[in-house]
Design a protein around this motif. Structure first.
Motif, PDB file in Angstrom:
ATOM      1  N   SER A  34      30.423  12.997  59.392  1.00 28.63           N
ATOM      2  CA  SER A  34      30.935  13.295  60.885  1.00 28.63           C
ATOM      3  C   SER A  34      30.717  12.096  61.776  1.00 28.63           C
ATOM      4  N   TYR A  35      29.818  11.651  61.930  1.00 27.85           N
ATOM      5  CA  TYR A  35      29.498  10.451  62.761  1.00 27.85           C
ATOM      6  C   TYR A  35      30.429   9.338  62.363  1.00 27.85           C
ATOM      7  N   LEU A  36      30.580   8.916  61.133  1.00 32.23           N
ATOM      8  CA  LEU A  36      31.433   7.993  60.865  1.00 32.23           C
ATOM      9  C   LEU A  36      32.823   8.382  61.239  1.00 32.23           C
ATOM     10  N   THR A  37      33.242   9.518  60.781  1.00 35.06           N
ATOM     11  CA  THR A  37      34.712   9.976  61.319  1.00 35.06           C
ATOM     12  C   THR A  37      34.830   9.896  62.604  1.00 35.06           C
ATOM     13  N   SER A  38      33.851  10.326  63.463  1.00 33.76           N
ATOM     14  CA  SER A  38      34.113  10.090  64.904  1.00 33.76           C
ATOM     15  C   SER A  38      34.331   8.815  65.615  1.00 33.76           C
ATOM     16  N   LYS A  39      33.724   7.887  64.751  1.00 33.10           N
ATOM     17  CA  LYS A  39      33.672   6.405  65.376  1.00 33.10           C
ATOM     18  C   LYS A  39      34.888   5.730  64.749  1.00 33.10           C
ATOM     19  N   LEU A  40      35.471   5.993  63.549  1.00 35.97           N
ATOM     20  CA  LEU A  40      36.424   5.282  62.909  1.00 35.97           C
ATOM     21  C   LEU A  40      38.040   5.872  62.813  1.00 35.97           C
ATOM     22  N   LYS A  41      39.015   5.393  62.838  1.00 40.26           N
ATOM     23  CA  LYS A  41      40.591   5.978  62.795  1.00 40.26           C
ATOM     24  C   LYS A  41      40.962   6.192  61.211  1.00 40.26           C
ATOM     25  N   THR A  42      40.120   6.598  60.462  1.00 39.79           N
ATOM     26  CA  THR A  42      40.520   6.758  59.121  1.00 39.79           C
ATOM     27  C   THR A  42      39.838   7.931  58.449  1.00 39.79           C
ATOM     28  N   GLU A  43      40.482   8.946  57.729  1.00 37.69           N
ATOM     29  CA  GLU A  43      39.831   9.907  57.127  1.00 37.69           C
ATOM     30  C   GLU A  43      39.139   9.592  55.850  1.00 37.69           C
ATOM     31  N   MET A  91      24.046   0.533  62.967  1.00 41.93           N
ATOM     32  CA  MET A  91      25.416   0.907  62.571  1.00 41.93           C
ATOM     33  C   MET A  91      26.331   1.253  63.955  1.00 41.93           C
ATOM     34  N   GLU A  92      25.716   1.706  64.871  1.00 38.70           N
ATOM     35  CA  GLU A  92      26.480   2.097  66.112  1.00 38.70           C
ATOM     36  C   GLU A  92      27.304   0.741  66.658  1.00 38.70           C
ATOM     37  N   ALA A  93      26.408  -0.424  66.700  1.00 40.58           N
ATOM     38  CA  ALA A  93      27.113  -1.619  67.377  1.00 40.58           C
ATOM     39  C   ALA A  93      27.948  -2.319  66.198  1.00 40.58           C
ATOM     40  N   VAL A  94      27.811  -2.000  64.877  1.00 41.33           N
ATOM     41  CA  VAL A  94      28.792  -2.394  63.888  1.00 41.33           C
ATOM     42  C   VAL A  94      30.017  -1.538  63.966  1.00 41.33           C
ATOM     43  N   LEU A  95      29.999  -0.317  64.047  1.00 42.14           N
ATOM     44  CA  LEU A  95      31.031   0.610  64.093  1.00 42.14           C
ATOM     45  C   LEU A  95      31.890   0.129  65.479  1.00 42.14           C
ATOM     46  N   ASP A  96      31.268   0.102  66.438  1.00 39.44           N
ATOM     47  CA  ASP A  96      31.995  -0.240  67.859  1.00 39.44           C
ATOM     48  C   ASP A  96      32.615  -1.454  67.763  1.00 39.44           C
ATOM     49  N   GLU A  97      32.036  -2.524  67.002  1.00 34.17           N
ATOM     50  CA  GLU A  97      32.765  -3.959  66.745  1.00 34.17           C
ATOM     51  C   GLU A  97      33.835  -3.825  65.913  1.00 34.17           C
ATOM     52  N   VAL A 107      33.324   2.872  52.950  1.00 32.37           N
ATOM     53  CA  VAL A 107      32.067   3.383  52.161  1.00 32.37           C
ATOM     54  C   VAL A 107      30.874   2.918  52.861  1.00 32.37           C
ATOM     55  N   SER A 108      30.039   3.961  53.126  1.00 30.83           N
ATOM     56  CA  SER A 108      28.864   3.730  53.830  1.00 30.83           C
ATOM     57  C   SER A 108      27.657   3.910  52.894  1.00 30.83           C
ATOM     58  N   ILE A 109      26.673   2.904  52.853  1.00 27.19           N
ATOM     59  CA  ILE A 109      25.486   2.956  51.955  1.00 27.19           C
ATOM     60  C   ILE A 109      24.305   3.185  52.483  1.00 27.19           C
ATOM     61  N   ALA A 110      24.664   3.305  54.054  1.00 28.19           N
ATOM     62  CA  ALA A 110      23.364   3.511  54.849  1.00 28.19           C
ATOM     63  C   ALA A 110      22.836   4.729  55.110  1.00 28.19           C
ATOM     64  N   ALA A 111      21.478   5.048  54.933  1.00 26.09           N
ATOM     65  CA  ALA A 111      20.760   6.251  54.923  1.00 26.09           C
ATOM     66  C   ALA A 111      20.837   6.916  56.276  1.00 26.09           C
TER      67      ALA A 111
END
Length: 136
Positions: free
Chosen positions: A97-106, A70-76, A88-92
């Motif tokens: 909060s992690y997703l929000t910290s990495k992406l520019k959308t709420e 996930m981290e590599a994909v989000l950075d990409e 939409v994340s289906i990753a366990a």
């Protein structure tokens, strides 16, 4: 268009349910070209090997990758995610909060589908309704 980043078993189960309900505007990024072609043949969808292509061209992006990737994909894809895109994340184990910290959308949703939910189209139905709502 709905995009999937990752074309594994859970993504395929969602795609199967969505296409069974008539949804065809689906783009999947899958690093293994043969797997992408298999999904194309089976469901009549579009595939690519580029995660950024999915992130740039889709209104809803479903993150269907293993948690350790996930981290590599989000950075990409981060530069391609705007505040108008829904993720939409289906990753366990990957928190909102992690997703929000990495992406520019709420517009971020975390779901934990079971294979049963996916293959029966239940989660796919919810995602299709989100897509309809977003386009209205």
């Amino acid at each position: 268009m709905i995009g999937f980043i990752g074309g594994g078993n859970m993504a395929e189960a969602l795609i199967k349910g969505m296409t069974a309900k008539g949804m065809r505007e689906i783009l999947v990024s899958e690093p293994r070209e043969e797997r992408g072609k298999e999904l194309q043949r089976a469901y009549g969808i579009q595939t690519t090997t580029s995660n950024r292509e999915v992130a740039a061209s889709c209104d809803i992006i479903i993150l269907a990758v293993k948690p350790q990737n996930m981290e590599a994909v989000l950075d990409e894809i981060a530069a391609d995610i705007t505040d108008k895109k829904m993720v939409v994340s289906i990753a366990a184990g990957i928190t909102l909060s992690y997703l929000t910290s990495k992406l520019k959308t709420e517009l971020i949703i975390r779901v934990m589908p079971t294979h049963c939910d996916c293959s029966g189209g239940h989660v796919g139905n919810v995602i299709m309704r989100m897509f309809s709502w977003q386009r209205a």
